[in-house]
Design a protein around this motif. Structure first.
Motif, mmCIF file in Angstrom:
data_model
loop_
_atom_site.group_PDB
_atom_site.id
_atom_site.type_symbol
_atom_site.label_atom_id
_atom_site.label_comp_id
_atom_site.label_asym_id
_atom_site.label_seq_id
_atom_site.Cartn_x
_atom_site.Cartn_y
_atom_site.Cartn_z
ATOM 1 N N PRO A 105 0.834 -1.206 0.000
ATOM 2 C CA PRO A 105 0.000 0.000 0.000
ATOM 3 C C PRO A 105 0.862 1.246 0.000
ATOM 4 N N ASP A 106 0.420 2.264 -0.730
ATOM 5 C CA ASP A 106 1.139 3.529 -0.768
ATOM 6 C C ASP A 106 0.120 4.654 -0.833
ATOM 7 N N TYR A 107 0.602 5.864 -1.068
ATOM 8 C CA TYR A 107 -0.227 7.061 -1.092
ATOM 9 C C TYR A 107 0.086 7.823 -2.376
ATOM 10 N N THR A 108 -0.966 8.163 -3.126
ATOM 11 C CA THR A 108 -0.788 8.619 -4.511
ATOM 12 C C THR A 108 0.149 9.806 -4.654
ATOM 13 N N GLY A 109 -0.056 10.853 -3.874
ATOM 14 C CA GLY A 109 0.733 12.072 -4.045
ATOM 15 C C GLY A 109 2.194 11.894 -3.717
ATOM 16 N N ASN A 110 2.486 11.287 -2.580
ATOM 17 C CA ASN A 110 3.886 11.084 -2.204
ATOM 18 C C ASN A 110 4.574 10.089 -3.131
ATOM 19 N N LEU A 111 3.820 9.101 -3.593
ATOM 20 C CA LEU A 111 4.389 8.148 -4.542
ATOM 21 C C LEU A 111 4.789 8.864 -5.827
ATOM 22 N N LEU A 112 3.911 9.721 -6.333
ATOM 23 C CA LEU A 112 4.217 10.472 -7.553
ATOM 24 C C LEU A 112 5.435 11.355 -7.356
ATOM 25 N N GLN A 113 5.496 12.072 -6.248
ATOM 26 C CA GLN A 113 6.615 12.976 -6.024
ATOM 27 C C GLN A 113 7.933 12.229 -5.837
ATOM 28 N N ALA A 134 4.828 7.991 -14.445
ATOM 29 C CA ALA A 134 5.882 8.000 -13.440
ATOM 30 C C ALA A 134 6.227 6.586 -12.967
ATOM 31 N N LEU A 135 5.240 5.700 -12.949
ATOM 32 C CA LEU A 135 5.473 4.329 -12.500
ATOM 33 C C LEU A 135 6.383 3.556 -13.438
ATOM 34 N N GLY A 136 6.348 3.899 -14.737
ATOM 35 C CA GLY A 136 7.176 3.201 -15.707
ATOM 36 C C GLY A 136 6.686 1.790 -15.970
ATOM 37 N N PRO A 137 7.462 1.007 -16.695
ATOM 38 C CA PRO A 137 7.000 -0.328 -17.091
ATOM 39 C C PRO A 137 7.048 -1.375 -15.984
ATOM 40 N N GLU A 138 7.816 -1.141 -14.935
ATOM 41 C CA GLU A 138 8.009 -2.170 -13.909
ATOM 42 C C GLU A 138 6.917 -2.181 -12.853
ATOM 43 N N VAL A 262 -3.373 3.576 -2.227
ATOM 44 C CA VAL A 262 -3.378 2.855 -3.500
ATOM 45 C C VAL A 262 -2.439 1.652 -3.416
ATOM 46 N N PRO A 263 -2.859 0.495 -3.940
ATOM 47 C CA PRO A 263 -1.930 -0.639 -4.004
ATOM 48 C C PRO A 263 -0.947 -0.439 -5.161
ATOM 49 N N VAL A 264 0.329 -0.615 -4.878
ATOM 50 C CA VAL A 264 1.357 -0.580 -5.923
ATOM 51 C C VAL A 264 1.809 -2.013 -6.167
ATOM 52 N N ILE A 265 1.871 -2.384 -7.433
ATOM 53 C CA ILE A 265 2.074 -3.781 -7.808
ATOM 54 C C ILE A 265 3.247 -3.902 -8.768
#
Length: 323
Positions: A105-113, A134-138, A262-265
């Motif tokens: 689990p993460d947080y959208t704004g801080n993840l983007l920054q 920003a997430l890219g292909p991985e 948000v879940p990051v996968i």
């Protein structure tokens, strides 16, 4: 996970005490939640797409939400391994990419920054639109939850009254007097001290910054309550704010971006079934629900994150397959 000029009662010995508390928090985090994910490396989850490693950052809310993901995924037939209390994004984003974990689990704004320091997006819509690139292909995400837990600048009620504070802008004129407590990375992140300086003129000298590595947790709360720091970075869903009568300073310039859970996968582990389950969880996770979970875990009840998560999953009807 948060001097040359010292206020009354704040000494170099106090700074040392916080440093020791920081070391203790890091040491405890290293002991929690199963084996060390950073030593695993590679695709620890095997070849099966339904074998998933769920991770968490090193603070209770993240561990609670990670346990919710774990319970819901297991109810839907996933073979789940957990690796909790990894640390900050600087540790768990590489862990996602190298296969040490698959979901966190993460947080959208801080993840983007973190992923794109040049991003200026702050609204939920703008942040969500900017994240995929920003997430890219991985890496990928599923739909963010309505639940939001934003960074905030928090002071005691006594400080707010003494300086007549309602917003971060009001704190700026007292910059030289402010001892600020936050995770070490807050010094460099765009939404941290650089943003507070550029948007509000709050200029915290290096000697007046106290790194506390528990992401707004008990060590940070204790430092603020005791007067060892004047202001601190504490998340808005922390039960400690109400419990201690702390004051959250307004952020009219939106220095702190939208922060929906948000879940990051890891992209190679993404599937329609995984998305369906995590979307079902996110749809039911509200800010009020997050506050209740945090109060159960960090309030007087001191419920274990796993137990609080299991009860929430049952209450939401997510303890059975979603389809």
């Amino acid at each position: 996970m948060r001097t040359s000029r010292t206020p009354s009662g704040f000494t170099r010995r106090a700074v040392g005490g916080i440093a020791l508390a920081t070391v203790a928090v890091v040491s405890l985090a290293a002991c929690g939640g199963g084996s060390d994910p950073l030593s695993a490396g590679g695709d620890g989850s095997g070849d099966s797409p339904e074998s998933i490693i769920v991770g968490s950052a090193n603070f209770p809310e993240s561990e609670t939400v990670a346990n919710i993901y774990t319970e819901a995924l297991r109810a839907n037939g996933f073979d789940v391994t957990t690796r909790f209390n990894i640390g900050t994004r600087e540790a768990y984003i590489p862990a996602l990419k190298d296969g040490s974990i698959d979901v966190i689990p993460d947080y959208t704004g801080n993840l983007l920054q973190y992923l794109d320091p040049s991003s200026t997006a702050t609204s939920a819509a703008d942040v969500d639109a900017a994240l995929p690139a920003a997430l890219g292909p991985e890496l990928t995400t599923t739909t963010p939850a309505p639940a939001e837990d934003k960074d905030a600048v928090v002071v005691t009620e006594e400080t707010a009254q003494r300086w007549n504070l309602t917003s971060i802008a009001d704190l700026a004129e007292h910059s030289s007097e402010v001892i600020f407590g936050a995770p070490a990375e807050f010094q460099e992140r765009p939404g941290g001290l650089p943003g507070l300086k550029s948007k509000y003129g709050l200029d915290i000298a290096a000697d007046n910054f106290v790194p506390i590595a528990d992401s707004g947790g008990p060590a940070t709360v204790g430092a603020l309550a005791s007067g060892q720091v004047t202001a601190a970075n504490i998340f808005t869903t922390s039960p400690a704010i109400e419990q201690n009568g702390f004051v959250v300073l307004e952020d009219p310039q939106n220095n702190f971006a939208a922060q929906n859970v948000v879940p990051v996968i890891r992209t190679t582990k993404s599937s329609d079934k995984l998305t369906e389950v995590l979307d079902a969880v996110s749809a039911k996770l509200t800010t009020e629900g997050l506050l209740s979970l945090n109060d159960a875990v960090s309030g007087d009840a001191k419920t274990e994150p796993a137990a609080a998560a299991k009860q929430w999953v049952t209450d939401q009807g997510l303890d059975i397959p979603v389809s």
